[in-house]
Design an enzyme around this catalytic site. Structure first.
Site, short mmCIF file in Angstrom:
data_model
loop_
_atom_site.label_atom_id
_atom_site.label_comp_id
_atom_site.label_asym_id
_atom_site.label_seq_id
_atom_site.Cartn_x
_atom_site.Cartn_y
_atom_site.Cartn_z
N CYS A 14 -11.85 24.98 36.29
CA CYS A 14 -12.90 24.10 36.85
C CYS A 14 -13.74 23.54 35.69
CB CYS A 14 -13.78 24.93 37.79
SG CYS A 14 -15.20 24.00 38.36
N GLU A 74 -13.36 35.04 35.75
CA GLU A 74 -14.15 34.04 35.01
C GLU A 74 -14.96 34.72 33.89
OE1 GLU A 74 -16.89 31.48 37.27
OE2 GLU A 74 -18.18 31.58 35.51
N THR A 122 -20.60 31.39 36.89
CA THR A 122 -21.00 30.22 37.69
C THR A 122 -21.34 30.58 39.14
OG1 THR A 122 -18.68 29.77 38.21
CG2 THR A 122 -19.62 28.55 36.36
N ASN A 143 -17.12 35.84 46.74
CA ASN A 143 -18.18 34.96 47.27
C ASN A 143 -18.22 35.01 48.80
OD1 ASN A 143 -17.00 32.22 48.33
ND2 ASN A 143 -15.79 32.73 46.54
N CYS A 198 -14.61 24.90 47.41
CA CYS A 198 -15.55 24.18 46.52
C CYS A 198 -14.74 23.15 45.73
CB CYS A 198 -16.24 25.16 45.59
SG CYS A 198 -15.10 25.96 44.45
#
Ligand code: SF4
Length: 278
Positions: free
Chosen positions: A95, A125, A157, A215, A12
Site C-alpha cells: 500500500c 507490516e 498504519t 482490524n 480499504c
C-alpha cells in the site's frame, strides 16, 4: 428489522489495490504466489486461490523463478533481496501509505534518530517497518529499555490513535528529542468512528470479517463494549435468536472483508425479517 450498514465497512483502498494488482498478475502468469495471504479473510483467500493466487507463508517454500506478489502490508528489504536472489518476478502491491511509513523509517535513520515503531510486534507490516530500521530500531514495548535520547517515532498504519498518543507521551518523558511521523491511516479511524456511531444507535451489531483479521476483531471489541455484538465470517452463521427484542441491527466490516460477504449478510437478515409491503 431496520438495518444500518456502515458506509466505510469492507476493503480499504490499499487492500482493493493489492487485489486488483494480484488479479492482473494472475491473468498474465500461470500460477502466482502471494507472500502470506493477500487479505486476512479465509473465504476471500480461497476465492483468490481458485483464481490462481496461492498464499505461501515462507520464502523457503519458493523454489525460484516464480511470480511473487508482495501484499499491502509490505515486507522488509532483506525479504525483497532474498526473492531477487531466487530470480523471482516481484510484483509489489505494498500500500502506498505503508510504503510512505517505510520511507519515514529510512529517513529518520539517515538523520541519526533511533526509530521506535509503535504497533503489534508480530504484524507483518510492523515486521516490514522494523526491517527498514537496519539495527537502529525497536518495536515499542517498554520505554525504560530504550536508552537512546534522540528518538524517531513511526506507528503501524492501523494503530488506534489512543494507543499511539499514550506511547508517544510515555516516550517523551525520557528522550531529549522526539521526531514523530504520524502514519496512522485515515481508513482505520473512519471504520472505528462509524462502527462506534452505529453501535450507539442500533440494538445489536454484526461485524463481518475474518477471525484472523486484527482490524475486524478490533471493530468487534469496540462494538461489544457498546451493544450486544457478533463477529461472523459468513452469513450462514447468523442465528435468529440474536435478534430477540431487537428492532434494528448495525452491520460493519473490517478492511479485509469483501463487499459481497457484507451483501450476503444483509440479504440473509432481509430473508429472516422480510420487509412489510406498504
Ligand atoms: S489500512 Fe490504510 S495503510 Fe493499511 S492497507 Fe488499508 S489503506 Fe493502506
Amino acid at each position: 428489522m431496520k438495518i444500518y450498514r456502515a458506509r466505510h465497512g469492507g476493503f480499504c483502498f490499499g487492500v482493493k489495490r493489492a487485489i486488483k494488482i494480484a488479479l492482473e498478475a494472475a491473468k498474465k502468469a500461470e500460477g502466482v504466489y502471494s507472500l502470506g495471504p493477500l487479505i486476512h479473510n479465509r473465504l476471500a483467500v480461497e476465492d483468490l486461490r481458485r483464481r490462481g493466487i496461492s498464499p505461501i507463508e515462507k520464502i523457503s517454500g519458493i523454489k525460484g523463478n516464480e511470480v511473487v506478489i508482495i501484499r499491502s502490508h509490505g515486507v522488509a528489504p532483506d525479504v525483497l533481496r532474498k526473492l531477487e536472489s531466487r530470480n523471482c518476478e516481484i510484483i509489489d502491491a505494498t500500500c502506498p501509505r505503508v510504503r510512505r511509513a517505510q520511507r519515514y523509517v529510512q529517513k529518520l535513520i539517515n538523520e541519526g534518530y533511533y526509530v521506535v515503531i509503535i504497533g503489534e510486534k508480530d504484524h507483518p507490516e510492523v515486521r516490514g517497518l522494523f526491517g527498514y530500521g537496519a539495527n537502529h530500531a525497536t518495536i515499542y514495548k517498554d520505554r525504560h529499555k530504550i536508552k537512546k535520547k534522540k528518538l524517531g517515532v513511526v506507528p503501524q498504519t492501523t494503530l488506534n490513535q489512543e494507543r499511539f498518543n499514550s506511547a508517544v507521551t510515555d516516550l517523551m518523558s525520557d528522550a531529549m528529542e522526539v521526531k514523530i511521523f504520524n502514519t496512522i491511516c485515515r481508513e482505520t479511524a473512519l471504520r472505528i468512528n462509524e462502527a462506534t456511531k452505529l453501535a450507539e444507535k442500533a440494538d445489536i451489531m454484526i461485524v463481518v470479517g475474518g477471525k484472523n483479521s486484527a482490524n475486524t476483531t478490533r471493530l468487534y471489541q469496540i462494538c461489544k463494549k457498546l451493544k450486544r455484538s457478533h463477529h461472523i465470517e459468513s452469513a450462514g452463521e447468523i442465528k435468529r435468536s440474536w435478534f430477540k427484542g431487537a428492532k434494528s441491527v448495525g452491520i460493519t466490516a473490517g478492511a479485509s472483508t469483501p463487499k459481497e460477504q457484507v451483501d450476503d449478510v444483509v440479504r440473509k437478515i432481509r430473508k429472516v425479517f422480510p420487509q412489510k409491503k406498504k
